[in-house]
Write an enzyme that holds these catalytic residues in place. Sequence first.
Site, mmCIF file in Angstrom:
data_model
loop_
_atom_site.group_PDB
_atom_site.id
_atom_site.type_symbol
_atom_site.label_atom_id
_atom_site.label_comp_id
_atom_site.label_asym_id
_atom_site.label_seq_id
_atom_site.Cartn_x
_atom_site.Cartn_y
_atom_site.Cartn_z
ATOM 1 N N TYR A 6 -15.447 0.116 8.580
ATOM 2 C CA TYR A 6 -13.893 0.470 8.502
ATOM 3 C C TYR A 6 -13.457 0.006 10.236
ATOM 4 O O TYR A 6 -12.485 -0.567 10.466
ATOM 5 C CB TYR A 6 -13.521 1.639 8.049
ATOM 6 C CG TYR A 6 -12.215 2.257 8.397
ATOM 7 C CD1 TYR A 6 -11.949 2.942 9.217
ATOM 8 C CD2 TYR A 6 -11.052 1.545 7.470
ATOM 9 C CE1 TYR A 6 -10.687 3.513 9.432
ATOM 10 C CE2 TYR A 6 -10.016 2.170 7.713
ATOM 11 C CZ TYR A 6 -9.567 3.090 8.613
ATOM 12 O OH TYR A 6 -8.384 3.611 8.910
ATOM 13 N N ASP A 15 2.051 -1.715 -4.202
ATOM 14 C CA ASP A 15 0.682 -1.245 -4.076
ATOM 15 C C ASP A 15 -0.068 -1.978 -5.605
ATOM 16 O O ASP A 15 0.539 -2.680 -6.293
ATOM 17 C CB ASP A 15 0.500 0.092 -4.476
ATOM 18 C CG ASP A 15 -0.689 0.715 -3.749
ATOM 19 O OD1 ASP A 15 -0.516 1.459 -2.849
ATOM 20 O OD2 ASP A 15 -2.012 0.128 -4.150
ATOM 21 N N GLY A 25 0.872 -1.185 -0.090
ATOM 22 C CA GLY A 25 -0.019 -0.001 0.144
ATOM 23 C C GLY A 25 0.819 1.300 0.078
ATOM 24 O O GLY A 25 0.618 2.313 0.674
ATOM 25 N N GLY A 47 -0.614 4.590 -0.726
ATOM 26 C CA GLY A 47 -1.569 5.599 -0.169
ATOM 27 C C GLY A 47 -1.104 6.878 0.577
ATOM 28 O O GLY A 47 0.060 7.042 0.607
HETATM 29 C C1 VAH Z 1 -10.818 7.634 7.841
HETATM 30 N N1 VAH Z 1 -8.567 8.658 7.789
HETATM 31 O O1 VAH Z 1 -11.198 8.743 7.830
HETATM 32 C C2 VAH Z 1 -9.113 7.531 8.262
HETATM 33 C C3 VAH Z 1 -9.020 7.334 9.557
HETATM 34 C C4 VAH Z 1 -9.779 8.273 11.936
HETATM 35 C C5 VAH Z 1 -9.803 8.172 10.458
HETATM 36 O O2 VAH Z 1 -9.190 6.016 9.931
HETATM 37 O O3 VAH Z 1 -11.276 6.649 7.412
#
Ligand code: VAH
Length: 312
Positions: free
Chosen positions: A140, A32, A6, A9
């Site tokens: 996430y 990547d 990655g 990124g």
């Molecule tokens: C996001 N920049 O916004 C990342 C991060 C805490 C935020 O994990 O998903």
Amino acid sequence: RILIIGACGQIGTELTVYLRNKFGKTKVIASDIREGDDALMASGPFEILDATDYNAVEEVVMRHEITDVYLMAAMLSATAEKFPMKGWNLNMDSLFHVLNLAKDKKIDKVFWPSSIAVFGPSTPKVDTPQRTVMEPSTVYGISKQTGERWCEYYYNRYGVDVRSVRYPGLISYKTLPGGGTTDYAVDIYHKALKHKKYICFLKAETTLPMMFMDDAIQATVSIMESESEKIKIRNSYNLSAISFNPKEITASIQKHIPEFTISYEPDFRQAIADSWPQSIDDSEAQTDWGWKSKISLDEMTKIMLDNLRDKY
Ligand code: VAH
């Protein structure tokens, strides 16, 4: 040798530059899913690599005799809400591949980034503790919370030397804003210079934990270079630097561009931001491996504007 997965990124780009300056470009293999910009491609060895393909990752590790892997590939919060299963698969499969390579002694050490996104709506929002209620409400955040559990399991069960930090929102000028909810704080600098105004997708008072990229790179290298005995937490360490909201970063920018104005049009990312803490307690990282953030909001604003000005 070091492999960065990655490397194109937001963090990977700067980590590659930093580690190549420190260890020499032939010692740091960048990889990547697609090629990076000319500067990255010219600065040392590069591999096109799908982090979800175990055989491909193993082949690169063996061919380059890799000892340390920085797994920086992930789908961030806003994008993962649009593609939940792709986000889950990328974030988890890539982690299992690297942890299993370490379990099989094909690599010695792993860095894996977690995030303050592991915290959810029921987490205390101010000075969020290292250990606390964590009910993340984003794909996430769920992937990062699960990943932390697996990192700790592989350390306890197989002795895998994996180290991790919970990054706050990261701000840098070397890459364009990506699919992160905190990326408003990157885009605002570009828009301030280009248009002298910014339409913000978060409300004015949305305070979030943030950090300038140089601090994040220092934390990453510092935890990886510490003796293993010092790393007492093997899921992931809280990291803290600055906390601000769109109104406060606007005031910081207006010290340099007085005519800059902001307006607010919150979108689906407001709910993501509202589920996260406002500030983080990182005292265990300070105690265990000497972490200390350096860059303030106003210092970051000056660096960002100075380095972006000639683009616009
Ligand atoms: C996001 N920049 O916004 C990342 C991060 C805490 C935020 O994990 O998903």
